[in-house]
Motif scaffolding. Structure first.
Motif, PDB file in Angstrom:
ATOM      1  N   GLN A  31      28.181 105.837 -23.405  1.00  0.00           N
ATOM      2  CA  GLN A  31      29.513 105.437 -22.167  1.00  0.00           C
ATOM      3  C   GLN A  31      29.855 105.392 -21.099  1.00  0.00           C
ATOM      4  O   GLN A  31      29.476 107.220 -21.128  1.00  0.00           O
ATOM      5  N   PRO A  32      30.817 104.922 -20.161  1.00  0.00           N
ATOM      6  CA  PRO A  32      30.412 105.719 -18.504  1.00  0.00           C
ATOM      7  C   PRO A  32      31.416 106.866 -19.008  1.00  0.00           C
ATOM      8  O   PRO A  32      32.542 106.543 -19.425  1.00  0.00           O
ATOM      9  N   ALA A  33      31.630 107.828 -17.693  1.00  0.00           N
ATOM     10  CA  ALA A  33      33.078 108.935 -18.074  1.00  0.00           C
ATOM     11  C   ALA A  33      34.467 107.580 -18.066  1.00  0.00           C
ATOM     12  O   ALA A  33      34.251 106.815 -16.793  1.00  0.00           O
ATOM     13  N   HIS A  34      35.496 108.029 -18.029  1.00  0.00           N
ATOM     14  CA  HIS A  34      36.483 107.412 -18.121  1.00  0.00           C
ATOM     15  C   HIS A  34      36.940 105.948 -18.559  1.00  0.00           C
ATOM     16  O   HIS A  34      37.766 104.714 -17.865  1.00  0.00           O
ATOM     17  N   SER A 129      36.777 104.182  -5.469  1.00  0.00           N
ATOM     18  CA  SER A 129      36.790 103.274  -6.738  1.00  0.00           C
ATOM     19  C   SER A 129      37.873 102.343  -6.472  1.00  0.00           C
ATOM     20  O   SER A 129      38.738 102.765  -5.724  1.00  0.00           O
ATOM     21  N   SER A 130      38.090 101.381  -7.102  1.00  0.00           N
ATOM     22  CA  SER A 130      38.800 100.267  -7.031  1.00  0.00           C
ATOM     23  C   SER A 130      40.332 101.076  -7.303  1.00  0.00           C
ATOM     24  O   SER A 130      41.606 100.526  -6.136  1.00  0.00           O
ATOM     25  N   GLY A 131      40.313 102.240  -8.134  1.00  0.00           N
ATOM     26  CA  GLY A 131      41.686 102.262  -8.683  1.00  0.00           C
ATOM     27  C   GLY A 131      42.034 103.524  -7.273  1.00  0.00           C
ATOM     28  O   GLY A 131      43.575 103.724  -7.109  1.00  0.00           O
ATOM     29  N   LYS A 190      34.929  91.913 -26.257  1.00  0.00           N
ATOM     30  CA  LYS A 190      35.356  93.530 -25.246  1.00  0.00           C
ATOM     31  C   LYS A 190      34.596  92.477 -23.672  1.00  0.00           C
ATOM     32  O   LYS A 190      33.497  91.908 -23.988  1.00  0.00           O
ATOM     33  N   VAL A 191      35.274  92.905 -22.812  1.00  0.00           N
ATOM     34  CA  VAL A 191      35.129  92.164 -22.007  1.00  0.00           C
ATOM     35  C   VAL A 191      35.870  93.314 -20.375  1.00  0.00           C
ATOM     36  O   VAL A 191      36.397  94.144 -21.153  1.00  0.00           O
ATOM     37  N   CYS A 192      34.662  93.722 -19.705  1.00  0.00           N
ATOM     38  CA  CYS A 192      35.225  94.901 -18.816  1.00  0.00           C
ATOM     39  C   CYS A 192      35.079  94.461 -17.362  1.00  0.00           C
ATOM     40  O   CYS A 192      35.216  93.342 -16.991  1.00  0.00           O
ATOM     41  N   ALA A 193      36.329  95.106 -16.590  1.00  0.00           N
ATOM     42  CA  ALA A 193      37.092  95.298 -15.715  1.00  0.00           C
ATOM     43  C   ALA A 193      37.124  97.104 -14.827  1.00  0.00           C
ATOM     44  O   ALA A 193      37.290  97.750 -15.760  1.00  0.00           O
ATOM     45  N   ALA A 194      37.879  96.654 -13.810  1.00  0.00           N
ATOM     46  CA  ALA A 194      37.513  97.799 -12.963  1.00  0.00           C
ATOM     47  C   ALA A 194      39.058  98.063 -13.096  1.00  0.00           C
ATOM     48  O   ALA A 194      39.712  97.372 -12.978  1.00  0.00           O
ATOM     49  N   ASP A 216      35.969 102.753 -13.666  1.00  0.00           N
ATOM     50  CA  ASP A 216      35.947 102.821 -13.113  1.00  0.00           C
ATOM     51  C   ASP A 216      35.775 102.010 -11.882  1.00  0.00           C
ATOM     52  O   ASP A 216      35.969 101.689 -10.561  1.00  0.00           O
ATOM     53  N   ASN A 217      34.151 102.213 -11.893  1.00  0.00           N
ATOM     54  CA  ASN A 217      33.008 101.017 -11.090  1.00  0.00           C
ATOM     55  C   ASN A 217      33.215  99.857 -11.940  1.00  0.00           C
ATOM     56  O   ASN A 217      32.498  99.855 -13.043  1.00  0.00           O
ATOM     57  N   TRP A 218      32.719  98.724 -11.099  1.00  0.00           N
ATOM     58  CA  TRP A 218      32.089  98.091 -11.289  1.00  0.00           C
ATOM     59  C   TRP A 218      30.745  98.152 -11.906  1.00  0.00           C
ATOM     60  O   TRP A 218      30.134  97.094 -12.970  1.00  0.00           O
TER      61      TRP A 218
END
Length: 313
Positions: A31-34, A129-131, A190-194, A216-218
């Motif tokens: 998985q991606p980080a965070h 990043s978006s955050g 499961k649905v993903c968003a930033a 963190d990122n799209w």
């Protein structure tokens, strides 16, 4: 001779019972980080305490007064802009040239042109990043943020926004094998968003009871969808169009179920910069620069559109 023969026979004997390797299970895709869960307050889209689209009226022309924020930027020699480098069509790094390109990058370059006369070599891009969008503005680490940045009342409490320069809408990205066309079709999926995006808040609060995944990122969402770790990605159709353009096995589906008004973020105390940016945006709308950029980057995926009309207070 007998000793040599004996040695050869011994060397050709059975190697013995092999040692069993460690049992190999299904390790799965990394998985991606965070990676995090739902965030119902992300982006502050539920706050209706203001008219989020009403920006400061621009001054006539784009002259640069002495001691203004723009004069300080000109003296520094660089406009520092917080941007994306992972969203194809809006802010991405060209793998051939290494340059940042896209619709949002064009907006940054037009602002730099109005300050310096030409954008070449005059922009210091900072990939965020978006955050990180509010944080870098509050800490004055950038002069502007141009990163598919939806204007909300909650965000306005911490930063300034220009007038709206682009209107998008939240939709779904799924594989072409998927039957889903709306959030209700993804109940329990499961649905993903930033992180900290208005899209993340919508997923977390939708009645469909989605399993919200935030990253963190799209581009992390795209990878997770490609690897089957999530069932869909949900965000603005502008961002999803770039993902679908990169992967022909994916498609953008369904109607828009939100309106996302993009503005250029400016530090809270730099009101003169807001007025200047709004003057630049007026020029972009009337000169044809907006339409030229849109035709190059967005129109092939999302069809024809016109620049949104500004609102001022």
């Amino acid at each position: 001779m007998l000793a040599v023969v004996a040695l050869l026979v011994a060397s050709c004997g059975s190697p013995g019972k092999p040692v069993d390797p460690a049992p190999a299970g299904d390790a799965g895709w990394p998985q991606p980080a965070h990676v995090a869960g739902p965030d119902s307050s992300a982006g502050g889209g539920a706050d209706t305490s203001c008219n989020p689209l009403a920006s400061l009226a621009p001054d006539k022309g784009t002259s640069i007064p002495d001691s203004s924020t723009m004069a300080k930027i000109k003296e520094r020699g660089k406009l520092i802009a917080g941007v994306d480098q992972t969203t194809y069509l809006f802010g991405f790094r060209n793998p051939t040239s290494g340059n940042l390109e896209g619709f949002d990058i064009d907006m940054v370059n037009e602002i730099a042109r109005s300050i310096f006369g030409a954008p070449e070599g005059r922009v210091q891009f900072r990939a965020i990043s978006s955050g990180q969008r509010e944080d870098v503005l509050k800490k004055h680490q950038v002069d502007i943020v141009v990163r598919t940045y939806s204007i909300t009342c909650t965000r306005r409490k911490d930063v300034q926004f220009s007038s709206v320069y682009y209107v998008a809408g939240q939709r779904l990205l799924v594989t072409k094998e998927s039957k889903a066309t709306k959030l209700a079709d993804l109940n329990g999926k499961k649905v993903c968003a930033a992180k900290k995006s208005t899209s993340a808040a919508k997923i977390a609060t939708d009645p469909a009871k989605l399993v919200a995944i935030s990253v963190d990122n799209w581009s992390d969402c795209l990878v997770m969808l490609q690897q089957g770790q999530v069932d869909a990605v949900s965000t603005d159709d502008t961002i999803l169009a770039g993902m679908a353009a990169q992967d022909p096995t994916l498609q953008v589906v369904g109607d828009q179920f939100s309106q996302e008004n993009y503005g250029i973020g400016v530090p809270k105390d730099n009101e003169d910069m807001v007025k200047f940016v709004n003057a630049v945006l007026e020029n972009i709308r009337t000169s044809g620069a907006w339409q030229k950029s849109y035709r190059q980057w967005v129109e092939p995926s999302l069809g024809q559109a016109s620049p949104p009309q500004p609102q001022y207070r």
